[in-house]
Design an enzyme around this catalytic site. Structure first.
Site, mmCIF file in Angstrom:
data_model
loop_
_atom_site.group_PDB
_atom_site.id
_atom_site.type_symbol
_atom_site.label_atom_id
_atom_site.label_comp_id
_atom_site.label_asym_id
_atom_site.label_seq_id
_atom_site.Cartn_x
_atom_site.Cartn_y
_atom_site.Cartn_z
ATOM 1 N N GLU A 1 16.070 0.308 17.946
ATOM 2 C CA GLU A 1 15.477 1.629 18.617
ATOM 3 C C GLU A 1 15.123 1.274 19.949
ATOM 4 O O GLU A 1 14.654 0.710 20.223
ATOM 5 C CB GLU A 1 14.991 1.106 17.992
ATOM 6 N N SER B 1 11.255 1.850 6.354
ATOM 7 C CA SER B 1 9.956 1.062 6.827
ATOM 8 C C SER B 1 10.248 0.137 8.225
ATOM 9 O O SER B 1 9.327 0.017 8.980
ATOM 10 C CB SER B 1 10.397 -0.218 5.470
ATOM 11 N N ARG B 2 11.107 -0.937 7.834
ATOM 12 C CA ARG B 2 11.974 -1.455 8.792
ATOM 13 C C ARG B 2 13.718 -1.064 8.897
ATOM 14 O O ARG B 2 14.417 -1.273 8.201
ATOM 15 C CB ARG B 2 11.916 -2.486 9.593
ATOM 16 N N ARG C 1 0.803 -1.132 0.026
ATOM 17 C CA ARG C 1 0.275 -0.051 -0.249
ATOM 18 C C ARG C 1 0.645 1.445 -0.267
ATOM 19 O O ARG C 1 0.545 2.195 -0.484
ATOM 20 C CB ARG C 1 -1.142 -0.128 1.354
ATOM 21 N N HIS D 1 11.707 7.197 14.230
ATOM 22 C CA HIS D 1 10.362 6.435 14.023
ATOM 23 C C HIS D 1 9.145 7.620 13.904
ATOM 24 O O HIS D 1 8.081 6.963 14.806
ATOM 25 C CB HIS D 1 10.267 5.533 14.557
ATOM 26 N N ALA E 1 7.240 8.437 10.605
ATOM 27 C CA ALA E 1 7.178 8.602 9.477
ATOM 28 C C ALA E 1 5.294 7.954 9.667
ATOM 29 O O ALA E 1 4.428 8.735 8.866
ATOM 30 C CB ALA E 1 7.587 7.322 8.570
#
Length: 316
Positions: A262, A232-233, A155, A281, A283
């Site tokens: 993190e 993303s990761r 998506r 982090h 976003a």
């Protein structure tokens, strides 16, 4: 148990007013974990009907300590912090919310891209430090016609492709399935994606196959002027290899919103590099996205407790 309880392992918002507002009138007690240490979560999980987690690892041992739990709800999209196999084995459904922050993450990826393309980070640091020197800046190229490469077309990747094309970027992608998912975006090999991208934006899940997919070998195939963007990761990128590539001048820059671990150690050279833009982090965040996420997770938990099938069960 006389009253159903849901354990919320961790949350980046200041309180649980939304969750309590939906669950407590229905007779569900909300347990807010004081920390996300495994021992703490094991103890608190002993008599809960559901576990809702943001980033805290929900391990086999935590699930085993929760004999009454029948639902693990991810307050987000990715599932890499939940032992889905163990949950399935123990008869627990696992849910997520795969579409709550698609707009925000795609916007953030492009914001990082634009900041790198136009030297915003460098200019900001220099001028804040009292240096007003256009001549010393990293050379900039016109964005129109440059190539945006996407690793993944879920998506968020699909929306990033549309927004990138609207900026005049040529978009290519690599997907595990080889499908363009109806976008018309040219699908290329991973090697070609690395070699051709002026901006490489990561939109893939973290799996054993994608862990450190952007490693020293991958970075060596990229253009020395190319920029890497990761919303993303963190585990998709070998951060040590990225630091080495940047220090050696073999990469043009990086925009990073996710890290491994993190929070990251911001004293490391990678995060001090002038061509690296770092956000915490963030976003996924907007007021609208967080309300949507929290309401939907709360309703998923309530649906399961009251005998209904929640939305987005990933292990039916």
């Amino acid at each position: 148990m006389t009253k159903p309880r849901v354990l919320i392992t961790d949350h980046p918002w200041p309180d649980l007013a939304i969750e309590r507002g939906i669950l407590e009138p229905a007779g569900v007690e909300v347990v807010d974990a004081p920390d996300d240490h495994e021992e703490t979560l094991q103890k608190l999980a002993a008599d809960v009907s559901a576990i809702a987690t943001c980033w805290a690892p929900v391990t086999d041992s935590i699930l085993a300590a929760a004999p009454h739990c029948r639902h693990v709800a991810r307050m987000g999209i990715g599932l890499d912090n939940i032992d889905v196999e163990a949950a399935t084995r123990m008869g627990m459904i696992v849910t997520n919310v795969p579409d709550y922050c698609v707009e925000e993450v795609s916007d953030h990826a492009l914001a990082l891209l634009l900041a790198l393309a136009r030297n915003i980070g460098e200019f900001h640091l220099a001028t804040k430090g009292g240096h007003y020197d256009l001549a010393g800046a990293t050379p900039m190229r016109r964005m129109t016609g440059q190539i945006l490469g996407l690793l993944g077309l879920g998506r968020i990747g699909r929306l990033t492709a549309r927004k990138g094309a609207a900026l005049g970027l040529r978009v290519i992608a690599h997907t595990a399935s080889g499908s363009d998912h109806g976008t018309g975006v040219p699908i290329v090999s991973f090697e070609q994606l690395l070699a051709d991208s002026d901006y490489l934006s990561l939109h893939a899940p973290l799996t054993p196959e994608t862990h450190h997919i952007v490693n020293a070998r991958a970075l060596a195939r990229m253009r020395p002027t190319a920029c890497l963007i990761n919303t993303s990761r963190g585990g998709l990128v070998d951060q040590s290899a990225l630091a080495d590539a940047l220090a050696a001048g073999k990469l043009g820059g990086a925009g990073l919103d996710v890290f491994d671990p993190e929070p990251p150690d911001l004293s490391q050279p990678l995060f001090q590099h002038p061509r690296v833009i770092v956000t915490p982090h963030a976003a996924f965040v907007s007021e609208e996205a967080l309300v949507n996420l929290r309401e939907r997770v709360s309703r998923q938990v309530l649906d399961r407790i009251e005998g209904r099938t929640p939305e987005n069960v990933i292990n039916p």
